[in-house]
Design an enzyme around this catalytic site. Structure first.
Site, short mmCIF file in Angstrom:
data_model
loop_
_atom_site.label_atom_id
_atom_site.label_comp_id
_atom_site.label_asym_id
_atom_site.label_seq_id
_atom_site.Cartn_x
_atom_site.Cartn_y
_atom_site.Cartn_z
N GLY A 163 0.83 -1.21 0.00
CA GLY A 163 0.00 0.00 0.00
C GLY A 163 0.86 1.26 0.00
O GLY A 163 2.02 1.24 -0.42
N ARG A 164 0.26 2.33 0.52
CA ARG A 164 0.92 3.65 0.47
C ARG A 164 2.30 3.65 1.12
O ARG A 164 3.27 4.18 0.57
CB ARG A 164 0.05 4.68 1.20
CG ARG A 164 -1.23 5.05 0.50
CD ARG A 164 -2.06 5.94 1.41
NE ARG A 164 -2.64 5.14 2.47
CZ ARG A 164 -3.95 4.90 2.60
NH1 ARG A 164 -4.79 5.43 1.77
NH2 ARG A 164 -4.39 4.15 3.58
N HIS A 305 6.98 1.36 18.90
CA HIS A 305 5.91 1.84 18.02
C HIS A 305 5.99 3.36 17.83
O HIS A 305 5.08 4.10 18.22
CB HIS A 305 4.54 1.43 18.58
CG HIS A 305 3.48 1.36 17.52
ND1 HIS A 305 2.44 0.48 17.56
CD2 HIS A 305 3.29 2.07 16.37
CE1 HIS A 305 1.65 0.65 16.50
NE2 HIS A 305 2.17 1.62 15.77
#
Ligand SMILES: O=CC(=O)O
Length: 342
Positions: A163-164, A305
């Site tokens: 994806g992007r 994260h």
């Protein structure tokens, strides 16, 4: 009784963004008052009568929460591009609009993906703490080079999910000499060779192909895990995949911890099935202690994260989340609304 619309926000979004909500005279804004994961009991109690809820990835968006809010709930907005924490069927069946934050974090996560690929290959975990007790020798701490070399001119990038963010990561790899790109995609969708050819032309690579997982493992010098989480991708990187990788390859996961079997990856690193790993997301986060097998594994860089953690990107995400909430509250267009009925 007040005519204001009640909204619940599970984190203080800071001085650049909170005024969008707090200065709106039509809103009664309730904000979780601590700089920590919002307490579920607090959220359920405060959701009662809310028209909108703005949450982080850590909040489960399920029937219990929607029941607690009641029929007033019009919109839920998450400050994240991922939405595994949301029960889309429940949102859809109740007619609750749902906003998320795509695009604004693409570059930040792609940057971090490259950083982790470099760190994992260059022994950063082992060498960061070694100074000043470091004895130089010609071949100490030598790892695989990310960029092409005269002896290793063919560099192949493998993407689990394309994806992007994966494409933005590929764009960053071109100056490193990557001319070959393999990717896997949702098996429910048919391959599109014309689209692949167009992407190969767009990024200027010699090869761009959708391949089966085992071929991707076998051929890639660096594998980027960039697919959504959820049941369909759970432990897609498992012992079989890791055993199939090149011994000199590195694995980067900046998507979701659930895509990688942590125990299998730790074993793979101890036994040298691949060279190293750069991990921004770990299954079970944020409860990842110093004893976690990946934290203890050799040549494994583990970050908490922080893929989207640049000031500009986080302000962009918070602003988009606030504007999604406002759009949904007042029946207007939401800048990034997810179609939950797909
Ligand atoms: O992981 C981060 C996000 O989904 O925004």
């Amino acid at each position: 009784m007040s005519n204001k619309l009640k909204v619940v926000v599970t984190r203080d979004l800071g001085p650049d963004v909170m005024p969008l909500l707090l200065n709106n005279k039509e809103l009664d804004v309730v904000v979780w008052p601590h700089n920590s994961v919002c307490d579920r009991k607090w959220l359920l109690e405060n959701a009662a009568g809310a028209s909108g809820i703005l949450v982080m990835l850590s909040e489960k968006l399920d029937a219990e929460l929607f029941d607690a809010a009641g029929p007033s709930l019009r919109v839920v907005s998450t400050m994240s591009v991922g939405y595994e924490h949301a029960d889309l069927k429940e949102l859809s069946s109740r007619g609750i609009r749902f906003g998320y934050t795509p695009d604004v974090l693409t570059d930040a996560v792609a940057d971090l993906s490259i950083m982790l690929a470099l760190m994992a290959g260059r022994n950063t975990k082992e060498t960061l703490d070694i100074w000043p007790n470091f004895v130089w020798s010609p071949y100490v701490w030598c790892g695989p080079q990310l960029s092409a070399t005269p002896t290793s001119p063919k560099r192949t990038a493998g993407f689990i999910g394309f994806g992007r963010i994966a494409q933005a990561t590929l764009a960053r790899l071109i100056p490193f000499g990557f001319q070959h790109c393999l990717y896997t995609a949702n098996p429910a969708t048919a391959p599109d060779h014309a689209a692949d050819a167009a992407l190969a032309a767009k990024y200027g690579v010699r090869e761009l192909r959708r391949v089966p997982l085992d071929e991707l493992a076998r051929e890639s010098d660096v594998v980027f895990v960039l697919a959504p989480g959820g049941a369909a991708t759970y432990h897609i990187v498992d012992e079989k995949f890791l055993r199939g990788m090149k011994k000199s390859a590195v694995l980067v996961n900046t998507a979701r911890g659930t895509l990688v079997d942590s125990d299998a990856l730790a074993k793979a690193l101890h036994e040298g099935w691949l060279y190293g790993a750069g991990i921004d997301v770990v299954e079970g986060e944020p409860k990842v202690g110093a004893d976690h097998p990946l934290v203890k594994a050799p040549r494994c860089v583990v970050l908490p994260h922080i893929g989207s953690a640049t000031t500009d990107t986080r302000i962009g995400m918070a602003t988009l989340a606030a504007n999604n909430l406002l759009g949904g509250l007042f029946g207007k267009e939401m800048p990034a609304e997810l179609n939950t009925s797909r």
